[in-house]
Write a protein that holds these residues in place. Structure first.
Motif, mmCIF file in Angstrom:
data_model
loop_
_atom_site.group_PDB
_atom_site.id
_atom_site.type_symbol
_atom_site.label_atom_id
_atom_site.label_comp_id
_atom_site.label_asym_id
_atom_site.label_seq_id
_atom_site.Cartn_x
_atom_site.Cartn_y
_atom_site.Cartn_z
ATOM 1 N N ASP A 21 -64.701 56.064 15.598
ATOM 2 C CA ASP A 21 -64.191 54.896 15.751
ATOM 3 C C ASP A 21 -63.853 54.730 17.441
ATOM 4 O OD1 ASP A 21 -62.369 52.687 15.610
ATOM 5 O OD2 ASP A 21 -60.565 53.612 14.801
ATOM 6 N N LEU A 22 -64.452 53.670 17.836
ATOM 7 C CA LEU A 22 -64.205 53.461 19.175
ATOM 8 C C LEU A 22 -63.520 52.174 19.559
ATOM 9 C CD1 LEU A 22 -67.944 54.355 20.377
ATOM 10 C CD2 LEU A 22 -65.980 55.851 20.311
ATOM 11 N N GLN A 23 -62.611 52.178 20.221
ATOM 12 C CA GLN A 23 -61.701 50.954 20.565
ATOM 13 C C GLN A 23 -61.411 50.734 22.127
ATOM 14 O OE1 GLN A 23 -58.202 50.748 18.167
ATOM 15 N NE2 GLN A 23 -59.196 51.755 16.482
ATOM 16 N N PHE A 24 -61.505 49.552 22.353
ATOM 17 C CA PHE A 24 -61.040 49.011 23.795
ATOM 18 C C PHE A 24 -60.082 47.730 23.763
ATOM 19 C CE2 PHE A 24 -61.954 46.911 27.950
ATOM 20 C CZ PHE A 24 -61.300 47.821 28.737
ATOM 21 N N ASN A 25 -58.793 48.319 24.040
ATOM 22 C CA ASN A 25 -57.740 47.493 23.455
ATOM 23 C C ASN A 25 -56.805 47.225 24.697
ATOM 24 O OD1 ASN A 25 -58.459 47.050 21.017
ATOM 25 N ND2 ASN A 25 -57.529 48.967 20.523
ATOM 26 N N PRO A 26 -56.251 46.009 25.131
ATOM 27 C CA PRO A 26 -55.193 45.625 26.192
ATOM 28 C C PRO A 26 -54.032 46.079 25.702
ATOM 29 C CG PRO A 26 -55.588 43.776 24.890
ATOM 30 C CD PRO A 26 -56.558 44.746 24.253
ATOM 31 N N GLY A 27 -53.191 46.686 26.961
ATOM 32 C CA GLY A 27 -51.874 47.121 26.649
ATOM 33 C C GLY A 27 -50.959 46.011 26.299
ATOM 34 N N ASP A 28 -51.385 45.038 26.581
ATOM 35 C CA ASP A 28 -50.380 43.549 26.752
ATOM 36 C C ASP A 28 -51.216 42.489 26.974
ATOM 37 O OD1 ASP A 28 -48.714 41.652 28.490
ATOM 38 O OD2 ASP A 28 -47.375 42.605 26.992
ATOM 39 N N PRO A 29 -51.029 41.219 26.356
ATOM 40 C CA PRO A 29 -51.733 39.957 26.497
ATOM 41 C C PRO A 29 -52.079 39.698 28.091
ATOM 42 C CG PRO A 29 -50.348 39.708 24.835
ATOM 43 C CD PRO A 29 -49.761 40.871 25.593
ATOM 44 N N ASN A 35 -60.595 45.663 19.475
ATOM 45 C CA ASN A 35 -61.608 45.171 19.775
ATOM 46 C C ASN A 35 -62.271 46.707 19.451
ATOM 47 O OD1 ASN A 35 -61.119 42.456 21.027
ATOM 48 N ND2 ASN A 35 -60.165 43.988 22.500
ATOM 49 N N GLY A 36 -63.265 46.739 18.617
ATOM 50 C CA GLY A 36 -63.962 48.011 18.359
ATOM 51 C C GLY A 36 -65.039 48.109 17.470
ATOM 52 N N LEU A 37 -65.601 49.408 17.521
ATOM 53 C CA LEU A 37 -66.738 49.737 16.661
ATOM 54 C C LEU A 37 -66.403 51.146 15.737
ATOM 55 C CD1 LEU A 37 -69.835 49.628 15.863
ATOM 56 C CD2 LEU A 37 -70.060 51.152 18.011
ATOM 57 N N PHE A 38 -66.689 50.870 14.324
ATOM 58 C CA PHE A 38 -66.633 51.961 13.385
ATOM 59 C C PHE A 38 -68.014 52.158 12.800
ATOM 60 C CE2 PHE A 38 -64.753 53.712 9.402
ATOM 61 C CZ PHE A 38 -63.720 54.749 10.080
ATOM 62 N N HIS A 39 -68.460 53.556 12.942
ATOM 63 C CA HIS A 39 -69.828 53.636 12.805
ATOM 64 C C HIS A 39 -70.073 55.278 12.324
ATOM 65 C CE1 HIS A 39 -74.315 54.000 13.618
ATOM 66 N NE2 HIS A 39 -74.096 52.647 14.079
ATOM 67 N N ALA A 40 -70.928 55.190 11.348
ATOM 68 C CA ALA A 40 -71.430 56.390 10.643
ATOM 69 C C ALA A 40 -72.004 57.331 11.823
ATOM 70 C CB ALA A 40 -72.308 56.246 9.721
ATOM 71 N N VAL A 41 -71.521 58.866 11.654
ATOM 72 C CA VAL A 41 -72.324 59.494 12.396
ATOM 73 C C VAL A 41 -72.725 60.812 11.861
ATOM 74 C CG1 VAL A 41 -71.071 58.936 14.784
ATOM 75 C CG2 VAL A 41 -69.846 60.440 13.138
ATOM 76 N N LEU A 88 -62.272 60.584 15.349
ATOM 77 C CA LEU A 88 -63.562 60.961 14.593
ATOM 78 C C LEU A 88 -62.699 60.901 13.074
ATOM 79 C CD1 LEU A 88 -65.535 63.874 15.866
ATOM 80 C CD2 LEU A 88 -66.271 61.511 15.755
ATOM 81 N N TYR A 89 -63.451 60.463 11.909
ATOM 82 C CA TYR A 89 -63.022 60.391 10.574
ATOM 83 C C TYR A 89 -63.938 61.081 9.814
ATOM 84 C CZ TYR A 89 -59.508 56.776 11.561
ATOM 85 O OH TYR A 89 -58.777 55.923 12.237
ATOM 86 N N ASN A 90 -63.123 61.841 8.656
ATOM 87 C CA ASN A 90 -63.949 62.403 7.802
ATOM 88 C C ASN A 90 -64.852 61.287 6.774
ATOM 89 O OD1 ASN A 90 -62.107 61.050 5.872
ATOM 90 N ND2 ASN A 90 -61.494 62.998 4.894
ATOM 91 N N GLN A 91 -65.745 61.801 6.010
ATOM 92 C CA GLN A 91 -66.708 60.813 5.195
ATOM 93 C C GLN A 91 -66.028 59.935 4.464
ATOM 94 O OE1 GLN A 91 -69.360 62.737 2.458
ATOM 95 N NE2 GLN A 91 -71.027 61.215 3.153
#
Length: 213
Positions: free
Chosen positions: A48-56, A102-108, A138-141
């Motif tokens: 799980d990769l995220q890029f988020n602002p702390g505030d608008p 804003n992010g990406l959730f991807h199998a590894v 990281l998450y489990n399967q």
């Protein structure tokens, strides 16, 4: 269709709290190589990769992800917010997505090293009071448990993009080998040509002075 469990939503909320807790030495480098050692895990899982602002009001910025290793089937990619791209061409996240996620959730593939390069870019705004954070988890399967960390945010590492335009890597408590290393920029061809022309000019001036003497 893949459905993420509520634990992922909880992690997003905790990441907002972690934004103000990043404490490390800022780096002027804009590209970092992130590597996770998953040799203690078996089979497959999720990153799980995220890029988020702390505030608008956080300064507009983006991250670009390239150089992937250990990532699974590209068809498993799930993008949220203002994120786009592909495993083949690279992914880009901009920190102004609706809802701030804003992010990406991807199998590894577990059992070895998972790695990628992340490049930050954006205009500095030292007057702003909030930063943006790039987070890795990281998450489990089954997607119902975070792996390798006991940090409340669920993250293994945070890279904080500050209003001053610098990056603050923060290693969180985790039980796997995690590394974040700055990547030296490689000069473009045009830069090398300009450098060569400059050296040639200096050499020519030196020769003329020697002959004149």
């Amino acid at each position: 269709m893949i459905v993420k469990f509520p634990v992922a939503s909880l992690r997003r909320a905790l990441l907002a709290l972690a934004l103000g807790a990043c404490a490390s030495v800022a780096s002027a480098a804009s590209t970092f190589h992130v590597e996770l050692d998953t040799s203690s895990f078996a089979a497959t899982g999720w990153i799980d990769l995220q890029f988020n602002p702390g505030d608008p009001s956080s300064p507009l910025a983006q991250v670009s992800l390239t150089g992937f290793s250990g990532f699974g089937d590209p068809a498993t990619a799930q993008l949220t917010g203002n994120a786009g791209g592909s495993l083949a061409t690279g992914y880009t996240f901009v920190n102004n997505g609706a809802g701030g996620a804003n992010g990406l959730f991807h199998a590894v593939d577990f059992g070895g090293k998972i790695g990628f390069d992340v490049t930050f870019s954006g205009a500095a705004d030292p007057g702003a009071s909030h930063a943006s954070v790039f987070a890795v988890a990281l998450y489990n399967q089954a997607q119902d448990a975070l792996l390798g960390t006991d940090d409340p945010s669920g993250s293994l590492v945070l890279l904080n993009w500050t209003p001053a335009g610098t990056v603050v890597p923060t290693m969180l408590n985790n039980t796997i080998g995690t590394s974040v290393n700055a990547v030296s920029a490689v000069p473009e061809a045009q830069t090398w040509l300009m450098l060569g022309a400059g050296l040639a000019l200096v050499g020519g001036v030196a020769r003329r002075r020697k002959l004149a003497a």
